[in-house]
Design a protein around this motif. Structure first.
Motif, mmCIF file in Angstrom:
data_model
loop_
_atom_site.group_PDB
_atom_site.id
_atom_site.type_symbol
_atom_site.label_atom_id
_atom_site.label_comp_id
_atom_site.label_asym_id
_atom_site.label_seq_id
_atom_site.Cartn_x
_atom_site.Cartn_y
_atom_site.Cartn_z
ATOM 1 N N MET A 250 36.743 15.220 -27.516
ATOM 2 C CA MET A 250 37.370 15.264 -28.828
ATOM 3 C C MET A 250 36.627 14.312 -29.755
ATOM 4 O O MET A 250 36.469 13.141 -29.447
ATOM 5 N N LEU A 251 36.162 14.856 -30.855
ATOM 6 C CA LEU A 251 35.363 14.076 -31.805
ATOM 7 C C LEU A 251 36.058 13.922 -33.158
ATOM 8 O O LEU A 251 35.443 13.471 -34.116
ATOM 9 N N ALA A 252 37.324 14.289 -33.236
ATOM 10 C CA ALA A 252 38.040 14.253 -34.499
ATOM 11 C C ALA A 252 37.991 12.864 -35.138
ATOM 12 O O ALA A 252 38.192 11.853 -34.465
ATOM 13 N N TYR A 253 37.679 12.852 -36.410
ATOM 14 C CA TYR A 253 37.673 11.666 -37.269
ATOM 15 C C TYR A 253 36.615 10.616 -36.924
ATOM 16 O O TYR A 253 36.639 9.514 -37.440
ATOM 17 N N TYR A 254 35.658 10.927 -36.090
ATOM 18 C CA TYR A 254 34.558 10.006 -35.790
ATOM 19 C C TYR A 254 33.554 9.986 -36.929
ATOM 20 O O TYR A 254 33.398 10.961 -37.651
ATOM 21 N N ASP A 255 32.829 8.902 -37.073
ATOM 22 C CA ASP A 255 31.730 8.816 -38.033
ATOM 23 C C ASP A 255 30.432 9.053 -37.265
ATOM 24 O O ASP A 255 29.961 8.191 -36.534
ATOM 25 N N LEU A 256 29.897 10.249 -37.424
ATOM 26 C CA LEU A 256 28.652 10.633 -36.766
ATOM 27 C C LEU A 256 27.542 10.827 -37.792
ATOM 28 O O LEU A 256 26.615 11.607 -37.577
ATOM 29 N N SER A 257 27.624 10.115 -38.886
ATOM 30 C CA SER A 257 26.621 10.217 -39.943
ATOM 31 C C SER A 257 25.237 9.931 -39.394
ATOM 32 O O SER A 257 25.062 9.027 -38.567
ATOM 33 N N GLN A 258 24.281 10.710 -39.826
ATOM 34 C CA GLN A 258 22.864 10.582 -39.477
ATOM 35 C C GLN A 258 22.590 10.748 -37.976
ATOM 36 O O GLN A 258 21.530 10.366 -37.483
ATOM 37 N N THR A 259 23.527 11.307 -37.245
ATOM 38 C CA THR A 259 23.351 11.544 -35.816
ATOM 39 C C THR A 259 22.528 12.805 -35.589
ATOM 40 O O THR A 259 22.659 13.779 -36.310
ATOM 41 N N ASP A 260 21.687 12.808 -34.576
ATOM 42 C CA ASP A 260 20.903 13.989 -34.219
ATOM 43 C C ASP A 260 21.668 14.777 -33.159
ATOM 44 O O ASP A 260 21.737 14.370 -31.995
ATOM 45 N N LEU A 261 22.263 15.886 -33.585
ATOM 46 C CA LEU A 261 22.996 16.771 -32.691
ATOM 47 C C LEU A 261 22.311 18.131 -32.611
ATOM 48 O O LEU A 261 22.939 19.124 -32.244
ATOM 49 N N SER A 262 21.022 18.159 -32.920
ATOM 50 C CA SER A 262 20.290 19.420 -32.902
ATOM 51 C C SER A 262 20.291 20.015 -31.493
ATOM 52 O O SER A 262 20.237 19.287 -30.497
ATOM 53 N N ASP A 263 20.413 21.318 -31.443
ATOM 54 C CA ASP A 263 20.394 22.094 -30.200
ATOM 55 C C ASP A 263 21.571 21.803 -29.253
ATOM 56 O O ASP A 263 21.549 22.241 -28.101
ATOM 57 N N GLN A 264 22.574 21.076 -29.697
ATOM 58 C CA GLN A 264 23.729 20.770 -28.843
ATOM 59 C C GLN A 264 24.753 21.901 -28.869
ATOM 60 O O GLN A 264 24.909 22.584 -29.866
ATOM 61 N N ASP A 265 25.475 22.096 -27.787
ATOM 62 C CA ASP A 265 26.545 23.090 -27.734
ATOM 63 C C ASP A 265 27.868 22.382 -27.995
ATOM 64 O O ASP A 265 28.386 21.665 -27.126
ATOM 65 N N LEU A 266 28.386 22.569 -29.202
ATOM 66 C CA LEU A 266 29.654 21.973 -29.611
ATOM 67 C C LEU A 266 30.686 23.061 -29.869
ATOM 68 O O LEU A 266 31.632 22.872 -30.640
ATOM 69 N N SER A 267 30.528 24.185 -29.206
ATOM 70 C CA SER A 267 31.443 25.303 -29.376
ATOM 71 C C SER A 267 32.867 24.884 -29.044
ATOM 72 O O SER A 267 33.108 24.184 -28.065
ATOM 73 N N ASN A 268 33.790 25.287 -29.907
ATOM 74 C CA ASN A 268 35.231 25.020 -29.759
ATOM 75 C C ASN A 268 35.598 23.539 -29.797
ATOM 76 O O ASN A 268 36.717 23.172 -29.446
ATOM 77 N N ALA A 269 34.684 22.675 -30.217
ATOM 78 C CA ALA A 269 34.981 21.239 -30.298
ATOM 79 C C ALA A 269 35.951 20.961 -31.442
ATOM 80 O O ALA A 269 35.883 21.584 -32.501
ATOM 81 N N ASP A 270 36.851 20.014 -31.235
ATOM 82 C CA ASP A 270 37.745 19.573 -32.299
ATOM 83 C C ASP A 270 37.047 18.447 -33.046
ATOM 84 O O ASP A 270 36.969 17.316 -32.565
ATOM 85 N N MET A 271 36.507 18.787 -34.208
ATOM 86 C CA MET A 271 35.786 17.828 -35.039
ATOM 87 C C MET A 271 36.482 17.682 -36.397
ATOM 88 O O MET A 271 35.850 17.427 -37.414
#
Length: 87
Positions: free
Chosen positions: A1-22
């Protein structure tokens, strides 16, 4: 669960975040090139200047999110809910 996190400038390229609660996540200037976000919950997220080039956002919930300056070249957006996007 990644809801309400600060992931600014993070490299999430090519990641599988399907159905993630963001819900409400901050992805300002994040790199999500070619990421898989099918069915992800991104409502009220700060997506300003994020790179979604080639990302799969099929069925993603983007309601009330801010996409100002985001790059969406070749992004897949079928059935994505983009109602009430904020400027």
């Amino acid at each position: 669960m990644l809801a309400y996190y600060d992931l600014s400038q993070t490299d999430l390229s090519d990641q599988d975040l399907s159905n993630a609660d963001m819900t409400g996540v901050r992805l300002h200037r994040a790199n999500l090139r070619h990421a898989r976000l099918r069915g992800a919950k991104l409502s009220t997220a700060d997506l300003r200047a994020a790179n979604f080039n080639g990302a799969d956002l099929t069925g993603a919930d983007l309601r009330s999110s801010c996409l100002r300056g985001a790059q969406l070249n070749r992004a897949k957006l079928p059935h994505a809910d983009m109602t009430k996007l904020t400027p």
